[in-house]
Design an enzyme around this catalytic site. Structure first.
Site, PDB file in Angstrom:
ATOM      1  N   ASP A   1      -4.705  -6.321   5.100  1.00 16.32           N
ATOM      2  CA  ASP A   1      -5.740  -7.164   5.705  1.00 16.32           C
ATOM      3  C   ASP A   1      -5.701  -8.588   5.155  1.00 16.32           C
ATOM      4  O   ASP A   1      -6.166  -9.515   5.795  1.00 16.32           O
ATOM      5  CB  ASP A   1      -7.119  -6.548   5.445  1.00 16.32           C
TER       6      ASP A   1
ATOM      7  N   LYS B   1       8.863 -17.379 -10.337  1.00 11.25           N
ATOM      8  CA  LYS B   1       8.150 -16.282 -10.975  1.00 11.25           C
ATOM      9  C   LYS B   1       6.959 -16.844 -11.758  1.00 11.25           C
ATOM     10  O   LYS B   1       7.116 -17.772 -12.565  1.00 11.25           O
ATOM     11  CB  LYS B   1       9.095 -15.540 -11.919  1.00 11.25           C
TER      12      LYS B   1
ATOM     13  N   PHE C   1      -4.028   3.301  14.863  1.00  8.48           N
ATOM     14  CA  PHE C   1      -4.301   4.350  13.876  1.00  8.48           C
ATOM     15  C   PHE C   1      -5.491   3.891  13.053  1.00  8.48           C
ATOM     16  O   PHE C   1      -5.797   2.702  12.995  1.00  8.48           O
ATOM     17  CB  PHE C   1      -3.079   4.580  12.970  1.00  8.48           C
TER      18      PHE C   1
ATOM     19  N   LYS D   1     -14.340   1.436  15.190  1.00  6.29           N
ATOM     20  CA  LYS D   1     -13.069   0.701  15.220  1.00  6.29           C
ATOM     21  C   LYS D   1     -12.477   0.630  16.622  1.00  6.29           C
ATOM     22  O   LYS D   1     -11.964  -0.405  17.028  1.00  6.29           O
ATOM     23  CB  LYS D   1     -12.068   1.375  14.273  1.00  6.29           C
TER      24      LYS D   1
ATOM     25  N   LYS E   1     -11.683  -2.951  18.222  1.00  7.18           N
ATOM     26  CA  LYS E   1     -10.294  -3.385  18.438  1.00  7.18           C
ATOM     27  C   LYS E   1      -9.940  -3.431  19.927  1.00  7.18           C
ATOM     28  O   LYS E   1      -9.074  -4.171  20.338  1.00  7.18           O
ATOM     29  CB  LYS E   1      -9.328  -2.439  17.732  1.00  7.18           C
TER      30      LYS E   1
ATOM     31  N   ASN F   1       0.851  -1.190   0.000  1.00  5.58           N
ATOM     32  CA  ASN F   1       0.000   0.000   0.000  1.00  5.58           C
ATOM     33  C   ASN F   1       0.893   1.248   0.000  1.00  5.58           C
ATOM     34  O   ASN F   1       2.114   1.149   0.057  1.00  5.58           O
ATOM     35  CB  ASN F   1      -0.952  -0.021   1.203  1.00  5.58           C
TER      36      ASN F   1
HETATM   37  N1  CTP Z   1      -4.162  -3.243  11.927  1.00  7.77           N
HETATM   38  C1  CTP Z   1      -3.558  -4.368  12.407  1.00  7.77           C
HETATM   39  N2  CTP Z   1      -3.667  -5.548  11.727  1.00  7.77           N
HETATM   40  C2  CTP Z   1      -4.372  -5.618  10.571  1.00  7.77           C
HETATM   41  C3  CTP Z   1      -5.000  -4.454  10.072  1.00  7.77           C
HETATM   42  C4  CTP Z   1      -4.866  -3.285  10.773  1.00  7.77           C
HETATM   43  O1  CTP Z   1      -2.922  -4.317  13.448  1.00  7.77           O
HETATM   44  N3  CTP Z   1      -4.453  -6.752   9.939  1.00  7.77           N
HETATM   45  C5  CTP Z   1      -4.063  -2.017  12.710  1.00  7.77           C
HETATM   46  C6  CTP Z   1      -3.380  -0.842  12.019  1.00  7.77           C
HETATM   47  O2  CTP Z   1      -1.992  -0.833  12.305  1.00  7.77           O
HETATM   48  C7  CTP Z   1      -4.075   0.345  12.634  1.00  7.77           C
HETATM   49  C8  CTP Z   1      -5.470  -0.159  12.933  1.00  7.77           C
HETATM   50  O3  CTP Z   1      -5.378  -1.588  12.956  1.00  7.77           O
HETATM   51  O4  CTP Z   1      -3.491   0.723  13.862  1.00  7.77           O
HETATM   52  C9  CTP Z   1      -6.540   0.228  11.951  1.00  7.77           C
HETATM   53  O5  CTP Z   1      -6.129  -0.045  10.647  1.00  7.77           O
HETATM   54  P1  CTP Z   1      -7.092   0.264   9.419  1.00  7.77           P
HETATM   55  O6  CTP Z   1      -6.400  -0.137   8.162  1.00  7.77           O
HETATM   56  O7  CTP Z   1      -7.618   1.648   9.546  1.00  7.77           O
HETATM   57  O8  CTP Z   1      -8.317  -0.667   9.742  1.00  7.77           O
HETATM   58  P2  CTP Z   1      -8.627  -2.167   9.452  1.00  7.77           P
HETATM   59  O9  CTP Z   1      -8.708  -2.877  10.755  1.00  7.77           O
HETATM   60  O10 CTP Z   1      -7.661  -2.738   8.470  1.00  7.77           O
HETATM   61  O11 CTP Z   1     -10.091  -2.090   8.847  1.00  7.77           O
HETATM   62  P3  CTP Z   1     -10.559  -1.537   7.396  1.00  7.77           P
HETATM   63  O12 CTP Z   1      -9.404  -1.822   6.448  1.00  7.77           O
HETATM   64  O13 CTP Z   1     -11.760  -2.340   7.092  1.00  7.77           O
HETATM   65  O14 CTP Z   1     -10.834  -0.085   7.550  1.00  7.77           O
END
Ligand code: CTP
Length: 389
Positions: A270, A280, A317, A331, A335, A204
């Protein structure tokens, strides 16, 4: 104000060097011990004798003028609590950013493990040169940006040394304000990298800058810092490079028991590819291919689940492109973290990749605090002040 503190003033070859005589007096009036190191060019603008009289110390310039057993650059780096490089020319900034140690000042800066303040001053076109900006970004120092106005070279623009008050106040702030003294802070940053095959991956746009600004600030505030990042970062504190979400998870978990605070600033993928190809992947005759992805563990949620009593404090975050506050509230409760820092990634003037951010801090009890748009170092400072101040 600065009793018992030693300030190492580094002067480089710019016209603003003459102003540093007054800065030295300000430090002396605040009861600091002042050491001075000059580049040879600085002495074209200000004399050694003046600086010696004001600082009441020898002024060091030459690396090879050895006075005692200790190598001079290491002895200076050890003795001072802070180094203040003002004015900092484009030349010296670039050398420090590249690890060049071709004079006593740059050698000390390279060996210096405590906070460094850099106050640049130069022609406005030099300041705006992307190479200089890139070099500044590489530095893990407190940069006090130049001000705009009439410049000695005849131009008008950004390039004047910032006010001496600003340099002095920042020195006091860094030396005195240690809200994280004795705390072990673990910070993750950057976007995780999920391999597809030996040459391709899913990731990303996270630049890792917010996490890095938090780690640098925590270090300046006296914390014992561990930065777990997917980016190449070189710092004097502990930096552990990781790649995938699974790597990041096992690395953070190892730090869990000793941490007072964990900040998950990383953009964790995710999903990861179910089967990473060891070779490859070749193009096929088909117009479409299917990659099967499996869910990565939610590191933040799992860490919050492991928490016993109130330790460690866990900060997440939240990157959202719509309904920022609504999604952030959902969230934080899903979490289970203590704080969630929400930022809007749909804006191009803040967030992902930018040097600026604007965030809202949510706490688990429903409190909210918005931090207006500012550079990421300022946002990092305000986050710690809100949480630990
Ligand atoms: N995070 C994590 N592990 C994951 C995804 C996210 O620890 N697999 C943590 C990120 O480091 C951040 C927080 O969760 O501190 C929120 O991340 P974000 O990308 O905003 O949310 P997601 O939980 O991934 O949900 P979505 O993508 O559906 O918004």
């Amino acid at each position: 104000m600065l009793s018992g503190k030693t300030v190492l003033v580094g002067i480089t070859g710019g016209i603003a060097a003459y102003k540093i005589c007054e800065l030295i007096r300000m430090y002396k009036r605040a009861n600091a011990q002042v050491l001075v190191v000059c580049t040879p060019n600085a002495l074209n603008f200000v004399t050694k004798l003046t600086l010696q009289n004001l600082s009441k110390n020898n002024v060091a310039v030459d690396e090879f003028e050895v006075k005692d057993f200790n190598p001079e650059h290491i002895s200076y780096a050890d003795r001072a609590d802070i180094m203040v490089i003002a004015p900092a020319t484009a030349n010296t900034i670039s050398k420090i950013a590249s690890g060049v140690c071709d004079n006593l000042l740059t050698s000390i800066a390279c060996a210096f493990t405590k906070p460094i303040i850099i106050a640049p001053a130069m022609n406005c076109n030099m300041w705006e040169n992307p190479v200089i900006q890139e070099n500044l970004n590489k530095l893990h120092c407190e940069i006090l940006e130049p001000e705009s106005g009439y410049l000695a070279c005849g131009y008008e623009g950004k390039g004047r040394l910032c006010s001496l008050d600003k340099i002095f106040d920042k020195t006091v702030e860094i030396l005195k304000y240690k809200p994280l003294n004795g705390k072990k802070i673990v910070i993750t940053s950057g976007g995780t990298i999920e391999d597809i095959d030996p040459v391709r991956y899913i990731s990303n746009y996270s630049s890792g800058k917010m996490g890095l600004a938090l780690a640098d600030t925590a270090k300046n505030f006296g914390a014992d810092v561990t930065l777990i990042t997917t980016k190449d970062v070189s710092r004097t504190y502990n930096v552990i490079k990781v790649k995938s979400a699974l790597d990041m998870k096992s690395t953070v978990e190892k730090e869990f028991d000793n941490a007072d605070c964990i900040i998950m600033a990383a953009a964790v993928a995710d999903y990861r590819v179910k089967e990473i190809s060891s070779r490859k992947m070749k193009k096929t005759e088909d117009d479409e291919i299917t990659l099967t992805l499996v869910k990565n563990p939610d590191i933040l949620k799992d860490l919050c689940g492991r928490k016993k009593n109130s330790k460690p404090l866990i900060i997440g975050f939240c990157a959202e492109s719509e309904n920022l506050i609504e999604n952030a509230k959902e969230k934080i409760s899903k979490k289970g973290c203590d704080y969630l820092i929400a930022n809007d990634i749909s804006r191009t003037d803040i967030g992902f990749g930018s040097d600026y951010n604007e965030v809202t801090i949510l706490d688990k009890n429903g409190g909210m605090k918005k931090l207006e748009r500012a550079d990421k170092k300022t946002i990092a400072r305000k986050i710690f002040e809100e949480i630990y101040g």
